[in-house]
Design an enzyme around this catalytic site. Structure first.
Site, PDB file in Angstrom:
ATOM      1  N   TRP A   1      -4.197  -9.089  -3.627  1.00 23.00           N
ATOM      2  CA  TRP A   1      -3.748 -10.051  -2.614  1.00 23.00           C
ATOM      3  C   TRP A   1      -3.930 -11.502  -3.043  1.00 23.00           C
ATOM      4  O   TRP A   1      -3.337 -12.397  -2.458  1.00 23.00           O
ATOM      5  CB  TRP A   1      -4.451  -9.796  -1.274  1.00 23.00           C
ATOM      6  CG  TRP A   1      -3.866  -8.633  -0.524  1.00 23.00           C
ATOM      7  CD1 TRP A   1      -4.492  -7.460  -0.208  1.00 23.00           C
ATOM      8  CD2 TRP A   1      -2.542  -8.536   0.016  1.00 23.00           C
ATOM      9  NE1 TRP A   1      -3.627  -6.631   0.489  1.00 23.00           N
ATOM     10  CE2 TRP A   1      -2.435  -7.267   0.647  1.00 23.00           C
ATOM     11  CE3 TRP A   1      -1.426  -9.376   0.031  1.00 23.00           C
ATOM     12  CZ2 TRP A   1      -1.270  -6.839   1.278  1.00 23.00           C
ATOM     13  CZ3 TRP A   1      -0.263  -8.944   0.671  1.00 23.00           C
ATOM     14  CH2 TRP A   1      -0.196  -7.693   1.280  1.00 23.00           C
TER      15      TRP A   1
ATOM     16  N   ASP B   1       0.775  -1.252   0.000  1.00 18.95           N
ATOM     17  CA  ASP B   1       0.000   0.000   0.000  1.00 18.95           C
ATOM     18  C   ASP B   1       0.809   1.306   0.000  1.00 18.95           C
ATOM     19  O   ASP B   1       1.768   1.435   0.766  1.00 18.95           O
ATOM     20  CB  ASP B   1      -0.846   0.103   1.274  1.00 18.95           C
ATOM     21  CG  ASP B   1      -1.598  -1.138   1.615  1.00 18.95           C
ATOM     22  OD1 ASP B   1      -1.544  -2.110   0.860  1.00 18.95           O
ATOM     23  OD2 ASP B   1      -2.248  -1.133   2.667  1.00 18.95           O
TER      24      ASP B   1
ATOM     25  N   GLU C   1     -10.487  -2.146   4.334  1.00 26.46           N
ATOM     26  CA  GLU C   1      -9.147  -1.645   4.613  1.00 26.46           C
ATOM     27  C   GLU C   1      -8.977  -0.252   3.995  1.00 26.46           C
ATOM     28  O   GLU C   1      -9.776   0.160   3.143  1.00 26.46           O
ATOM     29  CB  GLU C   1      -8.090  -2.589   4.000  1.00 26.46           C
ATOM     30  CG  GLU C   1      -8.183  -4.018   4.525  1.00 26.46           C
ATOM     31  CD  GLU C   1      -7.092  -4.956   3.990  1.00 26.46           C
ATOM     32  OE1 GLU C   1      -6.520  -5.686   4.789  1.00 26.46           O
ATOM     33  OE2 GLU C   1      -6.829  -4.956   2.778  1.00 26.46           O
TER      34      GLU C   1
HETATM   35  C1  FRU Z   1      -3.988  -3.500   2.725  1.00 24.33           C
HETATM   36  C2  FRU Z   1      -3.339  -3.930   4.042  1.00 24.33           C
HETATM   37  C3  FRU Z   1      -3.673  -2.929   5.145  1.00 24.33           C
HETATM   38  C4  FRU Z   1      -2.556  -3.122   6.111  1.00 24.33           C
HETATM   39  C5  FRU Z   1      -1.383  -3.392   5.195  1.00 24.33           C
HETATM   40  C6  FRU Z   1      -0.365  -4.335   5.751  1.00 24.33           C
HETATM   41  O1  FRU Z   1      -3.345  -3.983   1.599  1.00 24.33           O
HETATM   42  O2  FRU Z   1      -3.753  -5.233   4.379  1.00 24.33           O
HETATM   43  O3  FRU Z   1      -4.956  -3.096   5.693  1.00 24.33           O
HETATM   44  O4  FRU Z   1      -2.358  -2.012   6.950  1.00 24.33           O
HETATM   45  O5  FRU Z   1      -1.920  -3.913   3.987  1.00 24.33           O
HETATM   46  O6  FRU Z   1       0.768  -4.384   4.960  1.00 24.33           O
END
Ligand code: FRU
Length: 473
Positions: free
Chosen positions: A281, A22, A195
């Protein structure tokens, strides 16, 4: 030479080596756009999360810096945001002229929100000694704080992702936070976890209005499978978000491609820009690249467009305006048996203006490699388009090869822009009213563009091919 490996993006930010996900801490400050990001500095997979750092003066060329935030006894450093504390509301700055404050999730025994501050333009950070500033409330998924200043209520407002809903918090000083409200439990799409939220105030095109937009990333319920970003339009009164969309309405996706996730906006800018992680993901840990893994999307300018009282997000990619070579072909008639073919490269932009006189209702463009692999975008004027990602290296995940569908929102198609890079295709239809971002891993190199029609004659007003400069200065 650096940045020259096969599949290494030339138009998109990647780290020199190892893993990123992210975008984090996006903020404009003293002439620089900051791009922090989820980072494993030691390996090419998702573990041991730090914040990495890059800066740009134009949202296109990037320079990578060192690690900004490293894990500590409260845990790893998960996603979050950054703001300019101009008036030193936090009292953390001794110099009197304020500085940058980062607000992020500590991922340890539980998830909690913490802050850090920087007095040297984001190069080094000091964690606040009273962390966490929002301790965990027994919610398992409790993360990704996005903070901005809300002028009407004269407070900092935080949006926080809490599994199946969003929580809003308010603060006078970025340290003491008060719970304001919750939103979203009754809305659908709860198969995945919510998220990386964002709260934006965007202008509506062709009007003097501005409207609030709540962004939510959802992992595992996207329109074409896996991770994706959706949004609500509505109003925000400093305490609660009131959506225009009802729970039974169709979800509005920010991008219907497979690879645009965790997108958030830059703070402290006049116009609004955002950027997403160009991955999903479902297969992020398996994409066949090294020594780096993952790229960011292009940065995009955001506005709203109104149609029959309904608001849609509009996104225009930011590219380098200098020094680009363009070639334009005009008034092209294409029949079912005569596809037109043009020489292109694997780093540039195709723009098509489709004539109103076109009879064709089904047509498309092929990106063809020197090994005759075809990446096809087919448009069904009635209302959909499909990107075929079924060639090249695809075997690393069964979720990767796919016919990826998008919607034209009932607007037909007048304009198409595609930005092609060594391992991605970003599609913008009708000046960014519908977008689809997708990774590709060709075995060969894209060299040719073909335009074809499936039924009846296709009339194109003009086609422009623009070779884009590499972002690495
Ligand atoms: C989104 C996420 C967030 C988290 C991060 C961890 O892609 O899962 O929710 O903070 O990545 O790397």
């Amino acid at each position: 030479m650096l940045y020259q490996e096969k599949h290494r993006p030339q138009l998109h930010f990647t780290p020199k080596e190892n893993w990123i996900n992210d975008p984090n801490g996006l903020v404009y400050y003293e002439g620089e756009y900051h791009l922090f990001y989820q980072r494993n500095p030691h390996a090419n997979d998702h573990a041991d999360m730090h914040w990495g750092h890059a800066t740009s003066t134009d949202l296109y060329h990037w320079e990578e810096h060192g690690i900004a935030l490293a894990p500590d006894e409260l845990g790893a450093i998960f996603s979050g945001s950054a703001v300019v504390d101009k008036n030193n509301t936090s009292g953390l700055f001794e110099n009197g002229s304020g500085g940058l404050v980062a607000i992020f999730t500590h991922d340890g025994k539980s998830q909690q929100q913490s802050i850090a501050y920087s007095e040297d333009k984001g190069r080094t950070w000091t964690k606040y000694e009273g962390n966490p500033v929002i301790p965990n409330t027994k919610i398992k998924d409790f993360r990704d704080p996005k903070v901005s200043w809300h002028e009407e209520s004269k407070q900092w407002v935080m949006v926080l992702a809490c599994g199946d809903h969003i929580q809003f918090y308010g603060s006078p000083n970025l340290i003491d936070w008060t719970y304001l409200s919750s939103f979203g439990k009754e809305y659908p799409s709860h198969i995945g976890v919510w998220e990386c939220p964002d709260l934006l105030y965007l202008p509506v095109e062709n009007s003097s209005k501005k409207e609030w937009v709540l962004i939510v990333s959802i992992n595992d319920d996207g329109p074409n499978g896996g991770s994706a970003v959706y949004y609500f339009t509505g109003s925000f009164d400093g305490k609660e978000f009131h959506p225009n969309e009802q729970p039974e309405d169709a979800l509005k996706w920010a991008d219907t491609g497979k690879d645009f996730y965790a997108a958030v906006s830059w703070d402290n800018t006049e116009d609004t820009y955002w950027i997403g992680w160009m991955n999903n993901w479902q297969y992020a840990g398996a994409v066949p690249v090294s020594p780096w893994r993952s790229a960011m999307s292009l940065a995009r300018k955001m506005t709203l467009y109104e149609k029959d009282g309904n608001l849609f997000l509009k996104q225009e990619p930011i590219i380098d305006d200098n020094n680009k070579e363009a070639v334009t072909y005009r008034n092209i008639g294409i029949q079912t048996e005569t596809a037109e073919s043009y020489e292109i490269s694997d780093t540039g932009q195709v723009d098509l203006q489709i004539s109103e006189a076109s009879d064709s209702t089904k047509w498309g463009v092929n990106f063809v490699t020197d090994q005759d692999e075809v990446f096809c975008l087919e448009v069904d004027k009635e209302d959909t388009y499909t990107f075929y990602r079924t060639e090249g290296f695809i075997d690393f995940s069964e979720d990767f090869p796919k016919e990826i569908k998008g919607s034209l929102h009932g607007l037909g198609i007048q304009e198409l822009k595609v930005i092609i890079d060594r391992s991605s295709v970003e599609i913008f239809i009708n000046n960014g009213l519908s977008t689809s971002t997708n990774l590709i891993y060709p075995k060969g190199t894209v060299r040719r563009l073909e335009i074809f029609t499936v039924n009846k004659a296709l009339q194109i007003d003009n086609i422009t091919w623009t070779n884009l400069n590499s972002i690495w200065k």
